[in-house]
Design a protein around this motif. Sequence first.
Motif, mmCIF file in Angstrom:
data_model
loop_
_atom_site.group_PDB
_atom_site.id
_atom_site.type_symbol
_atom_site.label_atom_id
_atom_site.label_comp_id
_atom_site.label_asym_id
_atom_site.label_seq_id
_atom_site.Cartn_x
_atom_site.Cartn_y
_atom_site.Cartn_z
ATOM 1 N N VAL A 12 1.163 -1.263 0.147
ATOM 2 C CA VAL A 12 -0.193 -0.132 0.170
ATOM 3 C C VAL A 12 0.866 1.506 0.083
ATOM 4 C CG1 VAL A 12 -1.705 1.154 1.297
ATOM 5 C CG2 VAL A 12 -1.814 -1.262 1.252
ATOM 6 N N GLN A 13 0.408 2.466 -0.422
ATOM 7 C CA GLN A 13 0.748 3.863 -0.458
ATOM 8 C C GLN A 13 0.814 4.263 0.438
ATOM 9 O OE1 GLN A 13 3.066 5.374 -2.902
ATOM 10 N NE2 GLN A 13 2.863 4.215 -4.650
ATOM 11 N N ALA A 14 2.285 5.374 1.561
ATOM 12 C CA ALA A 14 1.648 5.913 2.264
ATOM 13 C C ALA A 14 0.353 6.868 2.158
ATOM 14 C CB ALA A 14 2.796 6.457 2.487
ATOM 15 N N GLY A 15 0.091 6.330 3.226
ATOM 16 C CA GLY A 15 -1.714 7.257 3.512
ATOM 17 C C GLY A 15 -3.010 6.540 2.679
ATOM 18 N N GLY A 16 -2.440 5.657 2.193
ATOM 19 C CA GLY A 16 -3.101 4.775 1.905
ATOM 20 C C GLY A 16 -3.867 4.381 2.704
ATOM 21 N N SER A 17 -5.120 2.769 2.370
ATOM 22 C CA SER A 17 -5.937 2.213 3.576
ATOM 23 C C SER A 17 -6.008 0.199 2.972
ATOM 24 C CB SER A 17 -8.191 2.657 3.374
ATOM 25 O OG SER A 17 -7.583 4.213 3.874
ATOM 26 N N THR A 18 -6.435 -0.234 4.090
ATOM 27 C CA THR A 18 -6.033 -2.120 3.874
ATOM 28 C C THR A 18 -7.206 -2.221 4.414
ATOM 29 O OG1 THR A 18 -5.890 -3.698 2.679
ATOM 30 C CG2 THR A 18 -4.531 -2.701 4.872
#
Length: 125
Positions: A12-18
């Motif tokens: 995941v990219q920084a700032g993203g969600s999962t």
Amino acid sequence: QVQLVESGGGSVQAGGSTRLACATSGYAISTRSMAWFRQAPGKEREGVAAIAADGTTAYADSVQGRFTISRDNTKNTLYLQMNSLKPEDTAMYYCALRVPFRSRWSLRKEDFPYWGQGTQVTVSS
């Protein structure tokens, strides 16, 4: 037989969600407390989020306001919604289950006899 099987995670990219899921068998999770832990290379396994049998939740300071623990009693599945991810959230994530009936929440790994196999979350900047 007690089984905990995690799914979700990935890169995941920084700032993203999962969202992570933990499918559980052997105990009804509505009557037990559960938690999510994580372990980064070279570091101790640490408690991230916990949910008591009565639904009360607790979080580590490092994830408060960004992560949400929840469960679906009909599916006997625990979840961890992870938002605003940071590179320091990179770790192997594990779900864990306590045995005592209607137990309170805990973030102590010593309180959990049952663990999943873990799922990797990697956050890139």
